[in-house]
Design a protein around this motif. Structure first.
Motif, mmCIF file in Angstrom:
data_model
loop_
_atom_site.group_PDB
_atom_site.id
_atom_site.type_symbol
_atom_site.label_atom_id
_atom_site.label_comp_id
_atom_site.label_asym_id
_atom_site.label_seq_id
_atom_site.Cartn_x
_atom_site.Cartn_y
_atom_site.Cartn_z
ATOM 1 N N SER A 104 0.455 -1.605 -0.279
ATOM 2 C CA SER A 104 0.024 0.213 0.207
ATOM 3 C C SER A 104 1.065 1.182 -0.205
ATOM 4 O O SER A 104 0.092 1.796 -0.486
ATOM 5 N N ASN A 105 2.249 1.227 0.217
ATOM 6 C CA ASN A 105 3.124 2.669 0.463
ATOM 7 C C ASN A 105 3.407 2.701 -0.971
ATOM 8 O O ASN A 105 3.629 4.370 -1.698
ATOM 9 N N LEU A 106 2.450 2.211 -2.591
ATOM 10 C CA LEU A 106 2.666 3.054 -4.298
ATOM 11 C C LEU A 106 1.429 4.074 -4.018
ATOM 12 O O LEU A 106 1.158 3.951 -3.319
ATOM 13 N N PRO A 107 2.447 4.708 -4.426
ATOM 14 C CA PRO A 107 1.267 5.288 -5.128
ATOM 15 C C PRO A 107 -0.059 5.035 -5.427
ATOM 16 O O PRO A 107 -1.266 5.468 -5.508
ATOM 17 N N ASN A 108 -0.489 4.070 -6.164
ATOM 18 C CA ASN A 108 -1.296 2.995 -6.615
ATOM 19 C C ASN A 108 -1.496 1.393 -6.551
ATOM 20 O O ASN A 108 -1.007 1.060 -8.084
ATOM 21 N N PRO A 109 -1.480 1.435 -5.591
ATOM 22 C CA PRO A 109 -1.805 -0.483 -5.013
ATOM 23 C C PRO A 109 -3.142 -1.134 -6.221
ATOM 24 O O PRO A 109 -2.053 -2.480 -5.797
ATOM 25 N N ASN A 110 -3.842 -0.387 -5.918
ATOM 26 C CA ASN A 110 -4.047 -1.079 -6.988
ATOM 27 C C ASN A 110 -3.466 -2.003 -8.734
ATOM 28 O O ASN A 110 -4.940 -2.376 -9.312
ATOM 29 N N VAL A 111 -2.884 -0.657 -8.988
ATOM 30 C CA VAL A 111 -2.901 -0.552 -10.557
ATOM 31 C C VAL A 111 -1.620 -1.872 -10.384
ATOM 32 O O VAL A 111 -0.629 -1.155 -10.293
#
Length: 329
Positions: free
Chosen positions: A195-202
């Protein structure tokens, strides 16, 4: 009047920065009572109250706020002078404050820091491990280790090593749910997202036909890579992980790589980052040099571990791109 109060000004500035007498005492290596006495003596010599004290917190008076701005500049100049002299001696001293990613720091830094401190017994180290990016200047860190595609900023960075990412799952999960043949198949799988990524769902990939992105539907989000790896080992789903976290699990067979022709855009570099300064303290410069030496003499290989055989170089356009994405940093 203030010539004899340089120590008091230094202590007062540290109290303000740490927002407590206890925090200042730890940073300065003196007792809490000694810190309090320095501030009281400074207030007495000035004839004015600098701090409002309650049982719960400290706050600056208007006069204290104004005085702190001047103290901070004086202390900075004193530290610059000390750094200059230390440079001449070539010996790191004082407290080295380091920020580093949690999992990476736990796995790879204890021995490095212990060895460095054995070389220089006069040095103290204050290391902060966290997966979020800290503000080095605002939070008073000398440097940070960041695992990222470095973006343009006011920070100066020195590259220590490259790192790569892989998609992995447990054999049990793949036996139960099947092995995806293409990134588009991930929409039908349980996904463990960082979840630390800018868009964890992509999830973004580089594959045989060029860049590709897939919107996934995670069953779990977590801001720590090690936690996510444990969940993957337990068969909860598919994870996209940096190699330094999953190396041992790949070697043991607890995790296996999937879609080897598609590379997650997690790759980048491991950097030593520090604020732009006119005078880089000896302790920072020498520790960064030591990190470079350790990475070059085997730490980079150890970081990849036994799964290095499945690692291949990332495309140059991925390594060279500057953006906000970080992996366990």
């Amino acid at each position: 009047m203030l010539i004899g109060n340089l120590d008091g000004m230094t202590v007062f500035a540290r109290v303000v920065e740490e927002q407590s007498f206890s925090g200042a005492s730890r940073k300065l290596g003196m007792s809490k009572s000694a810190v309090s006495k320095h501030v009281t003596k400074l207030e007495d010599s000035l004839g004015i109250r600098l701090l409002n004290r309650t049982t719960r917190r400290l706050s600056l008076t208007d006069a204290g706020s104004t005085f702190y701005q001047h103290c901070a500049r004086v202390v900075e100049e004193i530290e610059s002078a000390e750094h200059a002299l230390t440079d001449l001696r070539g010996t790191p001293r004082g407290v080295l404050r380091i920020s580093a990613p949690l999992t990476f720091g736990q796995r790879f830094l204890p021995n490095v820091i212990a060895d460095f401190m054995e070389l220089y017994p006069g040095l103290k180290v204050d290391i902060h491990l966290a997966d979020h990016k800290v503000d080095l200047v605002a939070e008073g860190f000398d440097m940070a280790i960041r695992i990222t595609r470095l973006r343009d900023s006011s920070m100066i960075a020195r590259k220590l090593a490259d790192f790569h990412g892989q998609m992995v799952a447990s054999p049990e999960y793949l036996e139960r749910r099947g092995t995806p043949k293409h990134p588009n198949d991930l929409v039908d799988h349980d996904i463990l997202a960082y979840s630390n990524l800018p868009n964890p769902n992509v999830w973004e990939f580089d594959g045989p036909d060029g860049p590709l992105s897939v919107r996934v539907n995670p069953t779990m989000w977590c801001n720590n890579g090690e936690f996510t790896a444990v969940a993957a080992r337990r068969g909860l789903g598919i994870a996209s992980q940096p190699e330094f976290i999953i190396a041992e699990s790949l070697h043991s067979g607890e995790l296996v790589p999937i879609l080897p022709e598609y590379w997650p855009r997690l790759g980048g570099g491991i950097y030593a980052v520090y604020p732009e300064r006119r005078h880089l303290p000896t302790k920072v410069r020498m520790f960064i040099d030591y990190l470079v030496e350790r990475f070059n003499s085997g730490l980079a290989t150890e970081m990849r571990g036994p799964c290095a055989k499945v690692v291949r170089p990332l495309p140059e356009h991925v390594l060279g791109r500057a953006d906000d994405e970080e992996a366990d940093a």
